[in-house]
Design a protein around this motif. Sequence first.
Motif, mmCIF file in Angstrom:
data_model
loop_
_atom_site.group_PDB
_atom_site.id
_atom_site.type_symbol
_atom_site.label_atom_id
_atom_site.label_comp_id
_atom_site.label_asym_id
_atom_site.label_seq_id
_atom_site.Cartn_x
_atom_site.Cartn_y
_atom_site.Cartn_z
ATOM 1 N N ASP A 157 39.267 44.650 35.111
ATOM 2 C CA ASP A 157 39.934 43.915 34.298
ATOM 3 C C ASP A 157 39.296 42.404 33.959
ATOM 4 O OD1 ASP A 157 41.810 42.293 32.645
ATOM 5 O OD2 ASP A 157 43.412 42.450 34.047
ATOM 6 N N ALA A 158 39.009 42.352 32.434
ATOM 7 C CA ALA A 158 37.977 41.368 32.311
ATOM 8 C C ALA A 158 38.852 40.124 32.498
ATOM 9 C CB ALA A 158 37.374 41.506 30.971
ATOM 10 N N ASN A 159 40.096 40.143 32.222
ATOM 11 C CA ASN A 159 41.046 38.770 32.382
ATOM 12 C C ASN A 159 41.589 38.527 33.758
ATOM 13 O OD1 ASN A 159 40.785 38.118 29.602
ATOM 14 N ND2 ASN A 159 41.707 39.916 29.105
ATOM 15 N N SER A 160 41.124 39.417 34.772
ATOM 16 C CA SER A 160 41.919 39.275 36.081
ATOM 17 C C SER A 160 41.623 37.916 36.883
ATOM 18 C CB SER A 160 41.539 40.300 36.966
ATOM 19 O OG SER A 160 40.349 40.549 37.091
ATOM 20 N N VAL A 161 40.284 37.437 36.668
ATOM 21 C CA VAL A 161 39.594 36.314 37.264
ATOM 22 C C VAL A 161 39.400 35.327 36.357
ATOM 23 C CG1 VAL A 161 38.082 35.487 38.883
ATOM 24 C CG2 VAL A 161 38.532 37.750 39.004
ATOM 25 N N LYS A 162 40.007 34.090 36.547
ATOM 26 C CA LYS A 162 39.742 33.129 35.460
ATOM 27 C C LYS A 162 38.622 32.361 35.669
ATOM 28 C CE LYS A 162 43.679 34.443 33.900
ATOM 29 N NZ LYS A 162 43.730 35.236 32.655
ATOM 30 N N PHE A 163 37.567 32.416 35.340
ATOM 31 C CA PHE A 163 36.347 31.723 35.473
ATOM 32 C C PHE A 163 36.207 30.901 34.107
ATOM 33 C CE2 PHE A 163 34.461 35.659 37.272
ATOM 34 C CZ PHE A 163 34.376 35.093 38.826
ATOM 35 N N ASN A 164 35.945 29.573 34.301
ATOM 36 C CA ASN A 164 35.604 28.547 33.407
ATOM 37 C C ASN A 164 34.377 28.851 32.756
ATOM 38 O OD1 ASN A 164 38.054 27.182 34.034
ATOM 39 N ND2 ASN A 164 36.843 26.236 35.857
ATOM 40 N N VAL A 165 34.394 28.634 31.326
ATOM 41 C CA VAL A 165 33.262 28.941 30.379
ATOM 42 C C VAL A 165 32.474 27.555 30.469
ATOM 43 C CG1 VAL A 165 32.403 29.229 28.088
ATOM 44 C CG2 VAL A 165 34.751 30.188 28.674
ATOM 45 N N PRO A 166 31.122 27.903 30.967
ATOM 46 C CA PRO A 166 30.348 26.791 31.068
ATOM 47 C C PRO A 166 29.986 25.770 29.836
ATOM 48 C CG PRO A 166 29.299 28.792 32.013
ATOM 49 C CD PRO A 166 30.379 29.187 31.272
ATOM 50 N N LYS A 171 30.570 33.504 43.089
ATOM 51 C CA LYS A 171 30.351 33.587 44.636
ATOM 52 C C LYS A 171 31.549 33.289 45.661
ATOM 53 C CE LYS A 171 27.108 32.489 48.516
ATOM 54 N NZ LYS A 171 25.674 31.859 48.460
ATOM 55 N N LEU A 172 32.284 32.025 44.910
ATOM 56 C CA LEU A 172 33.561 31.696 45.667
ATOM 57 C C LEU A 172 34.706 32.832 45.501
ATOM 58 C CD1 LEU A 172 33.791 27.789 44.474
ATOM 59 C CD2 LEU A 172 33.263 28.872 46.655
ATOM 60 N N ALA A 173 34.753 33.513 44.253
ATOM 61 C CA ALA A 173 35.802 34.589 43.957
ATOM 62 C C ALA A 173 35.319 35.688 44.869
ATOM 63 C CB ALA A 173 35.649 35.002 42.402
ATOM 64 N N ILE A 174 34.260 35.928 44.960
ATOM 65 C CA ILE A 174 33.768 36.982 45.922
ATOM 66 C C ILE A 174 34.124 36.903 47.478
ATOM 67 C CG2 ILE A 174 31.975 38.222 47.149
ATOM 68 C CD1 ILE A 174 30.469 38.092 44.330
ATOM 69 N N GLU A 175 34.007 35.387 47.780
ATOM 70 C CA GLU A 175 34.432 35.200 49.197
ATOM 71 C C GLU A 175 36.039 35.380 49.430
ATOM 72 O OE1 GLU A 175 32.740 31.422 49.764
ATOM 73 O OE2 GLU A 175 30.627 32.153 50.025
ATOM 74 N N ALA A 176 36.540 34.740 48.436
ATOM 75 C CA ALA A 176 38.021 34.856 48.461
ATOM 76 C C ALA A 176 38.444 36.222 48.502
ATOM 77 C CB ALA A 176 38.650 34.233 47.159
ATOM 78 N N LYS A 177 37.927 37.297 48.050
ATOM 79 C CA LYS A 177 38.328 38.561 47.855
ATOM 80 C C LYS A 177 37.616 39.096 49.200
ATOM 81 C CE LYS A 177 40.697 38.822 44.323
ATOM 82 N NZ LYS A 177 42.232 39.254 44.227
ATOM 83 N N GLU A 178 37.053 38.696 49.911
ATOM 84 C CA GLU A 178 36.294 38.948 51.329
ATOM 85 C C GLU A 178 35.393 40.243 51.141
ATOM 86 O OE1 GLU A 178 39.559 39.552 54.271
ATOM 87 O OE2 GLU A 178 39.709 37.444 54.519
ATOM 88 N N ILE A 179 34.708 40.216 50.053
ATOM 89 C CA ILE A 179 33.955 41.594 49.761
ATOM 90 C C ILE A 179 32.513 41.129 50.574
ATOM 91 C CG2 ILE A 179 32.632 42.456 47.994
ATOM 92 C CD1 ILE A 179 34.738 41.589 45.994
ATOM 93 N N ASP A 180 32.238 42.107 51.265
ATOM 94 C CA ASP A 180 30.802 42.190 52.174
ATOM 95 C C ASP A 180 29.723 42.975 51.021
ATOM 96 O OD1 ASP A 180 28.966 42.202 53.740
ATOM 97 O OD2 ASP A 180 29.697 43.717 55.185
#
Length: 482
Positions: A278-287, A306-315
Amino acid sequence: MVRLILTRSSPVIFRLNNLPGISYLAKFSSLRIQRLHKHKLSPKTSTFSLISTSSSSNFQRKSLYCTGARMCSLPEKESLKFGDDLVVLGIETSCDDTAAAVVRGNGEILSQVISSQADLLAQYGGVAPKQAEEAHARVIDKVVQDALDRANLTEKDLSAVAVTIGPGLSLCLRVGVRKARRVAGSFNLPIVGVHHMEAHALVGRLVEQDLSFPFMALLISGGHNIIVLAHKLGQYTQLGTTVDDAIGEAFDKTAKWLGLDLRRSGGPAVEELALEGDANSVKFNVPMKFHKDCNFSYAGLKTQVKLAIEAKEIDAKCPVSSATSEDRRNRADIAASFQRVAVLHLEEKCERAIDWALKLEPSIKHMVVSGGVASNQYVRVRLNNIIENKNLKLVCPPPSLCTDNGVMVAWTGLEHFRVGRYDPPPPETEPDDYMYDLRPRWPLGEEYAEGRSDARSLRTARMHPSLTSIIRADSLQQQTQT
């Protein structure tokens, strides 16, 4: 392990009706002229008709420092005409692929060979310069020979050798330049030093017969994010560039952190996984949302990912193929959300750049999108919408010509060779400690005033003078001498 990929072009002949007039080449030796006269090759695999081009040209003879010597040219009245009989070998080793190709003056691709370093990319999680150099050195002779063999030619049949001299990794560039000079020196061939990013832009002229100057180009790859206005061959205005990381670097790092298979490179891996998310599931800011220029920045978006990956505890050590269904869904959502915002950044900057370019050159009709990231279908679709809304036509080479390849180098070499920009044959042998002209940091065009960035990384970087400034300066010098 380095895998060798061989491709053979189809018998389709790419036609260009808008090239500069048939070139006038300097008479650098009677032997070379005899060879050029007799090169009326007709491949067994295809037939073709010669495409006529305008014989009129107002091009002023220019010299350019390319690979260590001044380029040769004679006034038109003292030179000879050559057109479709030109055959150029192109060599590309700027980063992680070893490539060579042979292209005819009428745009026919006689051969294309690429040795991929995909396994090394997977092993090191990206490009390791020393290992990449060693991989180039192991296969360069075979790649070049295979390109000649598949074209049913020998070095004696060539008109010139073109090679990438920058920008890129100096260790890797050296391998290609050394090989090109050895071939050129051994067979008394002129040599053309090619700008890697100009080659990405000009390959559009090989595949699109209506693409004439001026045009725009968005060049997007692992190391580059550039929007340029191409006024004419060798003369460009840079409307925007990256102030830190390029989009391809962001794709590669995202793929690595998500545990994707890097043997396909980051872009294709992220694009495939994004189809599940889902392309709208994570709210990244446009640079750089509030920056009123056309420059790019992907360092901050990488940090957000990277922070979103750490928050989801993805290894990342756990490949996506082994992930649980929930873990895979989280990775897919991040991939899709990242891709949407990364490309939205491209869209916003391109839209502004088109407006700027049309003020400078109202006759623009095309925009080329090239470079490795241009192989991404999502990128193509989204940018095509922006470009069509501005009443321009998108020119996007096929994926095999978007990623680094020898065809684009050979074709760019042909374009410059036609108008007299080339170096004379190097000596047959050169000392081992010979200092090659390599340009790891080499801007393509002159920076547009409204697009200037105050980024510290750009201010302090050591760069070679731009291709455009060199050509313009040399043109002025020649004009003052006449």
